[in-house]
Design a protein around this motif. Structure first.
Motif, PDB file in Angstrom:
ATOM      1  N   PRO A 235       0.782  -1.241   0.000  1.00 44.61           N
ATOM      2  CA  PRO A 235       0.000   0.000   0.000  1.00 44.61           C
ATOM      3  C   PRO A 235       0.814   1.291   0.000  1.00 44.61           C
ATOM      4  CG  PRO A 235       0.028  -0.977   2.197  1.00 44.61           C
ATOM      5  CD  PRO A 235       0.710  -1.960   1.290  1.00 44.61           C
ATOM      6  N   SER A 236       2.078   1.237   0.405  1.00 47.47           N
ATOM      7  CA  SER A 236       2.840   2.472   0.602  1.00 47.47           C
ATOM      8  C   SER A 236       3.916   2.723  -0.443  1.00 47.47           C
ATOM      9  CB  SER A 236       3.506   2.456   1.991  1.00 47.47           C
ATOM     10  OG  SER A 236       2.540   2.298   3.002  1.00 47.47           O
ATOM     11  N   LEU A 237       4.202   1.728  -1.271  1.00 43.53           N
ATOM     12  CA  LEU A 237       5.292   1.843  -2.233  1.00 43.53           C
ATOM     13  C   LEU A 237       4.763   1.640  -3.644  1.00 43.53           C
ATOM     14  CD1 LEU A 237       7.978  -0.303  -0.364  1.00 43.53           C
ATOM     15  CD2 LEU A 237       7.735   2.182  -0.311  1.00 43.53           C
ATOM     16  N   GLU A 238       5.205   2.502  -4.557  1.00 41.62           N
ATOM     17  CA  GLU A 238       4.774   2.416  -5.952  1.00 41.62           C
ATOM     18  C   GLU A 238       5.969   2.085  -6.835  1.00 41.62           C
ATOM     19  OE1 GLU A 238       3.057   5.287  -9.521  1.00 41.62           O
ATOM     20  OE2 GLU A 238       3.043   6.003  -7.448  1.00 41.62           O
ATOM     21  N   ALA A 267      13.330   0.991  -9.341  1.00 42.79           N
ATOM     22  CA  ALA A 267      13.019   2.352  -8.887  1.00 42.79           C
ATOM     23  C   ALA A 267      11.632   2.324  -8.285  1.00 42.79           C
ATOM     24  CB  ALA A 267      13.085   3.340 -10.044  1.00 42.79           C
ATOM     25  N   VAL A 268      11.513   2.936  -7.109  1.00 39.07           N
ATOM     26  CA  VAL A 268      10.265   2.874  -6.335  1.00 39.07           C
ATOM     27  C   VAL A 268       9.988   4.244  -5.721  1.00 39.07           C
ATOM     28  CG1 VAL A 268       9.162   1.835  -4.308  1.00 39.07           C
ATOM     29  CG2 VAL A 268      10.601   0.424  -5.795  1.00 39.07           C
ATOM     30  N   TYR A 269       8.727   4.618  -5.675  1.00 37.90           N
ATOM     31  CA  TYR A 269       8.312   5.830  -4.968  1.00 37.90           C
ATOM     32  C   TYR A 269       7.759   5.468  -3.597  1.00 37.90           C
ATOM     33  CZ  TYR A 269       8.778   9.018  -8.930  1.00 37.90           C
ATOM     34  OH  TYR A 269       9.275   9.802  -9.936  1.00 37.90           O
ATOM     35  N   ALA A 270       8.261   6.172  -2.584  1.00 41.86           N
ATOM     36  CA  ALA A 270       7.664   6.131  -1.252  1.00 41.86           C
ATOM     37  C   ALA A 270       7.117   7.536  -1.023  1.00 41.86           C
ATOM     38  CB  ALA A 270       8.707   5.771  -0.191  1.00 41.86           C
ATOM     39  N   ASP A 271       5.791   7.683  -1.109  1.00 46.88           N
ATOM     40  CA  ASP A 271       5.173   9.006  -1.237  1.00 46.88           C
ATOM     41  C   ASP A 271       5.771   9.666  -2.481  1.00 46.88           C
ATOM     42  OD1 ASP A 271       3.462   8.707   0.878  1.00 46.88           O
ATOM     43  OD2 ASP A 271       4.866   9.553   2.325  1.00 46.88           O
ATOM     44  N   GLU A 272       6.348  10.864  -2.359  1.00 46.85           N
ATOM     45  CA  GLU A 272       6.902  11.512  -3.543  1.00 46.85           C
ATOM     46  C   GLU A 272       8.415  11.297  -3.655  1.00 46.85           C
ATOM     47  OE1 GLU A 272       7.820  14.582  -0.403  1.00 46.85           O
ATOM     48  OE2 GLU A 272       6.333  13.010  -0.748  1.00 46.85           O
ATOM     49  N   ILE A 273       8.995  10.502  -2.751  1.00 44.28           N
ATOM     50  CA  ILE A 273      10.442  10.294  -2.735  1.00 44.28           C
ATOM     51  C   ILE A 273      10.796   9.100  -3.609  1.00 44.28           C
ATOM     52  CG2 ILE A 273      12.494  10.054  -1.308  1.00 44.28           C
ATOM     53  CD1 ILE A 273      10.717  12.516  -0.692  1.00 44.28           C
ATOM     54  N   ARG A 274      11.655   9.330  -4.580  1.00 43.31           N
ATOM     55  CA  ARG A 274      12.037   8.281  -5.525  1.00 43.31           C
ATOM     56  C   ARG A 274      13.329   7.606  -5.067  1.00 43.31           C
ATOM     57  NH1 ARG A 274      14.843   7.699 -10.415  1.00 43.31           N
ATOM     58  NH2 ARG A 274      13.716   6.566 -12.061  1.00 43.31           N
TER      59      ARG A 274
END
Length: 283
Positions: A235-238, A267-274
């Protein structure tokens, strides 16, 4: 510690020590230093008579202006960390005009496709910016060796290609990824994560380790699909991308071939942090 803000005094100082037969090791950074950077400095100190650390937030390698503005800057903290790590160190902290003059623009490079995949696919012009600043630092500092972390493995291979193409006589030394206790690769961007997301981001390396195990008995496509499914359920990582590529050419593979070395990149986004990471699949 000596701090140089202009290139001419640094050039003169380097010419002097080289005339004495001493070697120079360069650690290029954008500041926001952490243990990963200090490990590069430590490696450089073992090999070189004089270590130079550059601290310069390079504007031409940011395709996102907001990312450039948010990049952490704390020169005093950086200098204090370096003093503790190595007493006899030279620090080069120019402003953009000192390196670029009036026109802050990238050169265009042909990295033979290394720049077109993964990070290059998602960050337009990024590696032209990296190549430009690294070339200028090499021309000013004329290091015998330069040290780069394997966390930015694509960048490491591109810098190697840069020296090959330009004929600059610099040996490029790749240094192992330094990780937090959780396994998260150390990065200046980690400081922008909330405490909760910093813990959750450990899932990135955990997934890479599992992907490595799967790769031993499964195809690259199977492993890639498995990784995508893992992040769909988080749920928290894109997930932005996951690729298995040849370590030398960085080309995405479809089938394994004997004698080739492979690496998994993510490469993964945690909120807006890449966040980016990678792992060798051969050892």
């Amino acid at each position: 510690m000596q701090i140089f803000r202009e290139k001419e005094p640094l050039i003169q100082a380097i010419q002097k020590i080289k005339s004495e037969g001493k070697s120079v090791g360069l650690v290029p950074t954008m500041g926001a230093l952490h243990e990963g950077h200090l490990s590069l400095v430590s490696n450089a100190a073992k090999d070189s008579d004089q270590v130079v650390v550059s601290i310069f937030v390079n504007p031409t390698q940011f395709n996102n202006q907001k990312d450039l503005e948010k990049y952490p800057r704390n020169l005093e903290k950086d200098l204090n960390l370096l003093k503790v790590e190595l007493e006899n160190i030279w620090v080069f902290t120019p402003d953009a005009s000192e390196l670029y003059g009036e026109n802050i623009l990238s050169e265009n490079f042909d990295f033979e496709g290394l720049e077109a995949v993964m990070e290059g696919k998602f960050r337009n012009g990024h590696f032209n910016g990296v190549g430009t600043v690294v070339k200028r630092l090499f021309e000013i500092i004329t290091p015998d060796k330069a040290y780069f972390g394997e966390k930015d493995f694509q960048q490491l291979q591109i810098v190697r290609k840069l020296t090959e193409k330009t004929g600059l006589p610099v040996e490029i030394v790749g240094c192992p990824i330094l990780r937090e206790d959780s396994g998260l690769a150390r990065s200046s961007r980690n400081e922008r994560l909330s405490s909760g997301n910093r813990k959750k981001a450990a899932f990135i390396y955990e997934t890479l380790q599992n992907a490595k195990n799967l790769f031993g008995t499964n195809s690259a496509d199977h492993v890639s699909q498995w990784v995508e499914d893992q992040f769909k359920n988080h749920p928290s990582l894109e997930l932005e991308y996951f690729e298995i590529a040849d370590s030398k050419t960085l080309k995405k593979i479809t089938e394994k071939e004997k004698g080739n070395n492979y690496r998994a990149f993510i490469a993964v986004y945690a909120d807006e942090i890449r966040l980016i990471d990678n792992i060798a699949l051969d050892n």
